[in-house]
Design a protein around this motif. Structure first.
Motif, PDB file in Angstrom:
ATOM      1  N   ARG A   1      57.573 -53.218  90.540  1.00 21.78           N
ATOM      2  CA  ARG A   1      56.454 -52.706  91.348  1.00 21.78           C
ATOM      3  C   ARG A   1      55.677 -51.625  90.591  1.00 21.78           C
ATOM      4  NH1 ARG A   1      55.612 -52.638  96.573  1.00 21.78           N
ATOM      5  NH2 ARG A   1      55.942 -50.406  96.809  1.00 21.78           N
ATOM      6  N   LEU A   2      56.388 -50.801  89.842  1.00 18.33           N
ATOM      7  CA  LEU A   2      55.707 -49.761  89.068  1.00 18.33           C
ATOM      8  C   LEU A   2      54.826 -50.393  87.988  1.00 18.33           C
ATOM      9  CD1 LEU A   2      55.664 -46.534  88.564  1.00 18.33           C
ATOM     10  CD2 LEU A   2      56.921 -47.172  86.510  1.00 18.33           C
ATOM     11  N   THR A   3      55.371 -51.416  87.309  1.00 18.77           N
ATOM     12  CA  THR A   3      54.605 -52.101  86.264  1.00 18.77           C
ATOM     13  C   THR A   3      53.310 -52.671  86.834  1.00 18.77           C
ATOM     14  OG1 THR A   3      56.630 -52.624  85.040  1.00 18.77           O
ATOM     15  CG2 THR A   3      54.704 -53.969  84.556  1.00 18.77           C
ATOM     16  N   THR A   4      53.415 -53.302  88.005  1.00 20.71           N
ATOM     17  CA  THR A   4      52.229 -53.875  88.654  1.00 20.71           C
ATOM     18  C   THR A   4      51.258 -52.776  89.061  1.00 20.71           C
ATOM     19  OG1 THR A   4      53.614 -55.641  89.506  1.00 20.71           O
ATOM     20  CG2 THR A   4      51.455 -55.370  90.552  1.00 20.71           C
ATOM     21  N   LYS A   5      51.786 -51.723  89.616  1.00 18.66           N
ATOM     22  CA  LYS A   5      50.916 -50.636  90.083  1.00 18.66           C
ATOM     23  C   LYS A   5      50.161 -49.992  88.921  1.00 18.66           C
ATOM     24  CE  LYS A   5      50.724 -46.279  92.530  1.00 18.66           C
ATOM     25  NZ  LYS A   5      51.373 -44.986  92.611  1.00 18.66           N
ATOM     26  N   LEU A   6      50.879 -49.733  87.836  1.00 26.00           N
ATOM     27  CA  LEU A   6      50.235 -49.069  86.699  1.00 26.00           C
ATOM     28  C   LEU A   6      49.288 -50.028  85.974  1.00 26.00           C
ATOM     29  CD1 LEU A   6      53.245 -47.002  85.261  1.00 26.00           C
ATOM     30  CD2 LEU A   6      51.252 -46.112  86.485  1.00 26.00           C
ATOM     31  N   SER A   7      49.698 -51.309  85.865  1.00 27.45           N
ATOM     32  CA  SER A   7      48.883 -52.341  85.183  1.00 27.45           C
ATOM     33  C   SER A   7      48.175 -51.804  83.939  1.00 27.45           C
ATOM     34  CB  SER A   7      47.854 -52.938  86.164  1.00 27.45           C
ATOM     35  OG  SER A   7      48.502 -53.827  87.035  1.00 27.45           O
ATOM     36  N   CYS A   8      48.929 -51.178  83.060  1.00 31.72           N
ATOM     37  CA  CYS A   8      48.329 -50.574  81.865  1.00 31.72           C
ATOM     38  C   CYS A   8      48.523 -51.447  80.632  1.00 31.72           C
ATOM     39  CB  CYS A   8      48.930 -49.190  81.648  1.00 31.72           C
ATOM     40  SG  CYS A   8      50.703 -49.212  81.304  1.00 31.72           S
ATOM     41  N   GLY A   9      49.231 -52.577  80.800  1.00 32.66           N
ATOM     42  CA  GLY A   9      49.493 -53.451  79.655  1.00 32.66           C
ATOM     43  C   GLY A   9      50.956 -53.422  79.241  1.00 32.66           C
ATOM     44  N   ALA A  10      51.647 -52.327  79.498  1.00 29.15           N
ATOM     45  CA  ALA A  10      53.069 -52.217  79.151  1.00 29.15           C
ATOM     46  C   ALA A  10      53.931 -52.619  80.342  1.00 29.15           C
ATOM     47  CB  ALA A  10      53.401 -50.788  78.735  1.00 29.15           C
ATOM     48  N   THR A  11      55.156 -53.048  80.039  1.00 27.53           N
ATOM     49  CA  THR A  11      56.136 -53.373  81.077  1.00 27.53           C
ATOM     50  C   THR A  11      57.198 -52.279  81.078  1.00 27.53           C
ATOM     51  OG1 THR A  11      55.766 -55.695  80.561  1.00 27.53           O
ATOM     52  CG2 THR A  11      57.689 -55.189  81.914  1.00 27.53           C
ATOM     53  N   PHE A  12      57.593 -51.825  82.257  1.00 29.18           N
ATOM     54  CA  PHE A  12      58.505 -50.691  82.356  1.00 29.18           C
ATOM     55  C   PHE A  12      59.877 -51.108  82.868  1.00 29.18           C
ATOM     56  CE2 PHE A  12      54.253 -49.068  82.397  1.00 29.18           C
ATOM     57  CZ  PHE A  12      54.340 -48.038  81.466  1.00 29.18           C
TER      58      PHE A  12
ATOM     59  N   GLY B   1      45.973 -44.400  79.094  1.00 28.55           N
ATOM     60  CA  GLY B   1      45.743 -45.385  78.036  1.00 28.55           C
ATOM     61  C   GLY B   1      46.585 -45.183  76.792  1.00 28.55           C
ATOM     62  N   LYS B   2      47.713 -44.484  76.919  1.00 28.71           N
ATOM     63  CA  LYS B   2      48.555 -44.263  75.741  1.00 28.71           C
ATOM     64  C   LYS B   2      49.755 -45.209  75.689  1.00 28.71           C
ATOM     65  CE  LYS B   2      47.170 -39.471  75.157  1.00 28.71           C
ATOM     66  NZ  LYS B   2      47.356 -38.214  75.900  1.00 28.71           N
ATOM     67  N   LEU B   3      49.881 -46.063  76.678  1.00 25.73           N
ATOM     68  CA  LEU B   3      50.940 -47.092  76.665  1.00 25.73           C
ATOM     69  C   LEU B   3      50.281 -48.401  77.097  1.00 25.73           C
ATOM     70  CD1 LEU B   3      53.963 -45.285  78.444  1.00 25.73           C
ATOM     71  CD2 LEU B   3      53.856 -45.941  76.029  1.00 25.73           C
ATOM     72  N   THR B   4      49.691 -49.089  76.150  1.00 25.40           N
ATOM     73  CA  THR B   4      48.873 -50.242  76.525  1.00 25.40           C
ATOM     74  C   THR B   4      49.542 -51.586  76.264  1.00 25.40           C
ATOM     75  OG1 THR B   4      47.812 -50.109  74.373  1.00 25.40           O
ATOM     76  CG2 THR B   4      46.668 -49.057  76.219  1.00 25.40           C
ATOM     77  N   THR B   5      50.642 -51.577  75.513  1.00 21.45           N
ATOM     78  CA  THR B   5      51.336 -52.843  75.263  1.00 21.45           C
ATOM     79  C   THR B   5      52.836 -52.599  75.215  1.00 21.45           C
ATOM     80  OG1 THR B   5      51.257 -52.466  72.890  1.00 21.45           O
ATOM     81  CG2 THR B   5      49.547 -53.907  73.797  1.00 21.45           C
ATOM     82  N   GLY B   6      53.564 -53.689  75.168  1.00 20.91           N
ATOM     83  CA  GLY B   6      54.985 -53.618  74.860  1.00 20.91           C
ATOM     84  C   GLY B   6      55.870 -53.354  76.055  1.00 20.91           C
TER      85      GLY B   6
END
Ligand SMILES: *Cc1c(COP(=O)(O)O)cnc(C)c1O
Length: 339
Positions: free
Chosen positions: A29-40, A314-319
């Motif tokens: 849910r956090l990954t979806t909420k943040l939707s910044c490109g990274a998976t948590f 925008g400092k965690l955009t992938t990975g």
């Protein structure tokens, strides 16, 4: 099963954690909420043991207390802030192993809350049977008193970090994480943790370096620590020193570790060690309300707030990012201003 390379595998360890590795879970849910490109993802070292709530000090104590038992000690002596999680976990581990424990807390945190002096970890230390000396009693004084009683004290520095074996628990955790990556078919490129006395991050740095050295690492990991006490330059020196000490015990050379192997940020420590601010309170609530996971006011709340801020700016955009949850939630009741 965690397979450690030799000579690391020969160093004795007394099991204090659950037999299974501390859970690694996706924060969907956090990954979806943040939707910044990274998976948590999160590693639950806050529930790694059945001993008094567990936490990261239990992991370090597996190596430190093996040495204490080896030396025939009967009383563990340690220190920390009044609400130290380390003192509580040492008290629990001592009880579990049939050892006495003597604590000499230091007054490191300016708190206006009366609960700070008796709730949370303080209450648990008493329940666990620790002998608690008055604040600011010196280590020498405690040792002298114990010796006159005929006791064999064993000294553990604050957070177990400056102990020669202090980094080994998290060096081993690096191999545990690599095992879990295989099982879960995931490759964490970034690991984020809170940093206080330094051996959680320092241990991870040494452990992943050993894995790299033995060809067990597919890509070098970014190891990022949010300092909750020391400023960046001092914390960097401390972590480097601890990682190098650990390195020499597990089959590396001190010079194998450099400052390029990890990063420290002090942007989220707030006013000072143990002082809670509204930014941290908001971060704690954000994770609690989207995932049902509690962090703490001193360490993990601040580090997680750092993670959130990076994701949002925008400092965690992938990975794939792994947050190491090191525990501390039992201190919450000492912070009644957190509502
Ligand atoms: C002690 C502690 C840390 C910091 O770990 P160090 O190894 O001292 O850097 C982080 N989180 C919690 C909950 C702690 O109690």
């Amino acid at each position: 099963m965690i397979v450690l390379p030799s000579p690391f595998s020969e160093i004795s360890r007394v099991p204090l954690m659950y037999e299974r590795p501390a859970d690694v879970e996706i924060l969907k849910r956090l990954t979806t909420k943040l939707s910044c490109g990274a998976t948590f993802w999160i590693k639950r070292d806050d529930s790694n043991s059945g001993l008094a709530g567990g936490g990261n000090k239990i992991r370090k104590l597996e190596y430190v207390l093996a040495d204490a038992l080896d030396q025939g000690a009967d009383t563990l002596v340690t220190t920390g802030g009044i609400q130290s999680n380390h003192m509580r976990q040492t008290s629990a581990a001592a009880a579990h192993l049939g050892l006495d424990v003597a604590l000499y807390p230091r007054d490191l945190v300016p708190s206006n809350e009366t609960e700070y002096s008796y709730a949370g970890n303080v209450q648990l230390n008493h329940i666990l049977g620790a002998e608690v000396f008055p604040v600011d009693t010196t280590e020498d004084k405690v040792v002298e008193i114990l010796r006159t009683r005929g006791k064999q004290p064993y000294l553990i520095p604050s957070g177990a970090s400056l102990h020669p074996l202090g980094g080994l628990g998290y060096a081993r955790a690096a191999f545990e994480i690599l095992e879990q990556e295989k099982k879960l078919d995931v490759d964490f490129d970034t690991i984020i943790t809170a940093v206080g006395s330094g051996s959680t991050l320092g241990g991870l740095v040494a452990g992943f370096k050993l894995a790299e050295n033995r060809g067990l690492l597919s890509q070098k990991k970014r190891l990022l620590g949010f300092s909750i006490g020391y400023r960046k330059a001092d914390m960097t020196d401390i972590v480097l020193c601890i990682a190098r000490t650990a390195a020499t015990k597990i089959g590396l050379k001190a010079e194998d570790i450099t400052e390029d192997d990890f990063e420290i940020s002090d942007e989220f420590l707030g006013d000072a060690y143990g002082v809670l601010n509204t930014t941290t309170m908001d971060g704690i609530k954000e994770l609690a309300r989207i995932e049902g996971i509690l962090t703490d006011p001193v360490y993990t709340g601040k580090a997680f707030t750092g993670l959130l801020s990076m994701a949002k700016s925008g400092k965690l955009t992938t990975g794939t990012v792994l947050f190491l949850h090191t525990g501390g939630q039992v201190a919450m009741s000492a912070y009644p201003q957190m509502k």
